[in-house]
Enzyme design. Sequence first.
Site, PDB file in Angstrom:
ATOM      1  N   ASP A   3      36.557  66.817 -94.814  1.00 42.40           N
ATOM      2  CA  ASP A   3      35.796  65.777 -93.626  1.00 42.40           C
ATOM      3  C   ASP A   3      35.542  66.771 -92.803  1.00 42.40           C
ATOM      4  O   ASP A   3      34.815  67.800 -93.168  1.00 42.40           O
ATOM      5  CB  ASP A   3      37.082  66.252 -92.326  1.00 42.40           C
ATOM      6  CG  ASP A   3      37.344  64.877 -91.480  1.00 42.40           C
ATOM      7  OD1 ASP A   3      38.697  64.558 -91.571  1.00 42.40           O
ATOM      8  OD2 ASP A   3      36.781  66.058 -90.945  1.00 42.40           O
ATOM      9  N   PHE A  57      40.195  57.222 -96.171  1.00 44.19           N
ATOM     10  CA  PHE A  57      39.879  57.604 -94.255  1.00 44.19           C
ATOM     11  C   PHE A  57      38.667  57.450 -93.226  1.00 44.19           C
ATOM     12  O   PHE A  57      38.769  57.329 -92.284  1.00 44.19           O
ATOM     13  CB  PHE A  57      41.454  58.107 -93.592  1.00 44.19           C
ATOM     14  CG  PHE A  57      42.433  58.016 -94.158  1.00 44.19           C
ATOM     15  CD1 PHE A  57      43.558  57.312 -94.143  1.00 44.19           C
ATOM     16  CD2 PHE A  57      43.323  58.586 -95.489  1.00 44.19           C
ATOM     17  CE1 PHE A  57      44.797  56.936 -94.733  1.00 44.19           C
ATOM     18  CE2 PHE A  57      44.145  58.407 -96.365  1.00 44.19           C
ATOM     19  CZ  PHE A  57      45.221  57.873 -95.398  1.00 44.19           C
ATOM     20  N   THR A  95      40.678  47.831 -91.206  1.00 46.26           N
ATOM     21  CA  THR A  95      41.100  47.504 -90.429  1.00 46.26           C
ATOM     22  C   THR A  95      40.870  45.591 -90.184  1.00 46.26           C
ATOM     23  O   THR A  95      40.453  45.390 -90.885  1.00 46.26           O
ATOM     24  CB  THR A  95      40.129  47.818 -89.142  1.00 46.26           C
ATOM     25  OG1 THR A  95      40.564  47.398 -87.744  1.00 46.26           O
ATOM     26  CG2 THR A  95      38.435  47.524 -89.522  1.00 46.26           C
ATOM     27  N   ASP A  96      41.869  45.470 -89.639  1.00 44.70           N
ATOM     28  CA  ASP A  96      42.235  44.057 -88.966  1.00 44.70           C
ATOM     29  C   ASP A  96      40.852  42.810 -88.293  1.00 44.70           C
ATOM     30  O   ASP A  96      41.038  42.388 -88.057  1.00 44.70           O
ATOM     31  CB  ASP A  96      43.472  43.882 -88.656  1.00 44.70           C
ATOM     32  CG  ASP A  96      43.639  44.211 -87.126  1.00 44.70           C
ATOM     33  OD1 ASP A  96      42.443  45.112 -86.215  1.00 44.70           O
ATOM     34  OD2 ASP A  96      44.494  43.899 -86.004  1.00 44.70           O
ATOM     35  N   GLU A  97      40.436  44.443 -87.685  1.00 41.68           N
ATOM     36  CA  GLU A  97      38.716  44.186 -86.860  1.00 41.68           C
ATOM     37  C   GLU A  97      37.539  43.074 -87.250  1.00 41.68           C
ATOM     38  O   GLU A  97      37.560  42.972 -87.054  1.00 41.68           O
ATOM     39  CB  GLU A  97      38.313  45.218 -85.694  1.00 41.68           C
ATOM     40  CG  GLU A  97      39.072  45.913 -84.899  1.00 41.68           C
ATOM     41  CD  GLU A  97      38.650  46.606 -83.812  1.00 41.68           C
ATOM     42  OE1 GLU A  97      37.922  46.378 -83.555  1.00 41.68           O
ATOM     43  OE2 GLU A  97      39.795  47.880 -83.625  1.00 41.68           O
ATOM     44  N   TYR A 120      31.058  48.624 -85.013  1.00 39.30           N
ATOM     45  CA  TYR A 120      32.339  49.009 -85.564  1.00 39.30           C
ATOM     46  C   TYR A 120      32.606  48.515 -86.749  1.00 39.30           C
ATOM     47  O   TYR A 120      32.540  48.311 -87.700  1.00 39.30           O
ATOM     48  CB  TYR A 120      32.779  49.760 -84.534  1.00 39.30           C
ATOM     49  CG  TYR A 120      34.497  49.526 -85.538  1.00 39.30           C
ATOM     50  CD1 TYR A 120      34.720  50.578 -86.276  1.00 39.30           C
ATOM     51  CD2 TYR A 120      35.880  49.219 -85.254  1.00 39.30           C
ATOM     52  CE1 TYR A 120      35.611  51.185 -87.166  1.00 39.30           C
ATOM     53  CE2 TYR A 120      36.869  50.102 -85.961  1.00 39.30           C
ATOM     54  CZ  TYR A 120      37.052  50.487 -87.028  1.00 39.30           C
ATOM     55  OH  TYR A 120      37.947  50.853 -87.944  1.00 39.30           O
ATOM     56  N   LYS A 180      32.582  47.941 -91.144  1.00 37.76           N
ATOM     57  CA  LYS A 180      33.732  48.433 -92.089  1.00 37.76           C
ATOM     58  C   LYS A 180      34.147  47.019 -92.574  1.00 37.76           C
ATOM     59  O   LYS A 180      34.003  47.465 -93.772  1.00 37.76           O
ATOM     60  CB  LYS A 180      34.655  48.797 -90.925  1.00 37.76           C
ATOM     61  CG  LYS A 180      35.304  49.260 -90.398  1.00 37.76           C
ATOM     62  CD  LYS A 180      35.583  50.742 -91.248  1.00 37.76           C
ATOM     63  CE  LYS A 180      36.998  50.968 -92.069  1.00 37.76           C
ATOM     64  NZ  LYS A 180      36.856  52.025 -93.247  1.00 37.76           N
TER      65      LYS A 180
END
Length: 320
Positions: free
Chosen positions: A33, A80, A124-126, A150, A154
């Site tokens: 991270d 992630f 992501t579903d976005e 964003y 993705k």
Amino acid sequence: MRELLVTGGAGFIGSNFIDYMIENTSYHITNIDAFTYAGKKENVKRFEGIANYRLLECNISQKDELNRVFDRQYDAVINFAAETHVDRSIESAVPFIDTNIKGTLNLLDAVLENKIKQMIQISTDEVYGSLKYEDPAFTETTPISPNNPYSASKASADLLVQSFFKTYKLPLIIIRCSNNYGPYQHCEKFIPKVIGNALKNQKTPLYGDGLHIRDWVHVKDHCRAIYMVLEGGKFGEIYNIGGNEERTNKEVLNFILGFLGKDEQLIHYVEERKGHDRRYAINYEKAFRQLGWSPLVSFEEGLTETIEWYKRHLKDELGE
């Protein structure tokens, strides 16, 4: 012992996934991270002293840093690591390009070079854009149509993953999930923000008319899905993960206020967010058909547990 590399494991979903893996498997986990504002060292203190876990500080957008992490042969990589907050992407897209696109490219190069057996890209579903109220839910074949920096970053990462699968025949899988909620989520996100503000008797901003719809899935259900994809997913595939729990933002806010015994006067309507998607909904039939996955945690049950978790963890902040 199988070796797993988790990127962004100090964040919300990543740290919950490590919890799941430690509790349910014997994988050896390397967690990397960059420890930006969203990935907190406090989130991973609970893993200290666990024999099959190690933590390394690394920014995946920096190739030299990332290369040093590949000091062992990993069986799988789960990515992630991402900048995720839409409002921040509207203010400045640069960090989203660096982490979400450049970082994913660096990981793909590392998977290729080190002959990693599997990589799962957490998306992501976005990336699908926005639905009208009468539209059917997103499926894996819904064209991507992102509406903010964003989701565009993705979507770009997903296209890179797909291109590396086609070009280099890499063992890659994409997971696109609806809105997650649960413990350890950053306070800038909607549900933790509402809970924190309500506990402090502060107003919570609500965009537009508050009738934007999101499909909610508990982070534990998402983590279980990721594990099932890890064990049984098909390379080159996309898996949609959803909760079948569509709620307007106002409904969610009112549930939290009601549970905490707070008045609706704490709702503060603000100007609509730029490029605000009206509705998300996920069809997870493919994950159910191929993997046997379906959500187990109802929204009311999960949100109640989440509120109680934040009440306990916000005590010091609130001086209780």
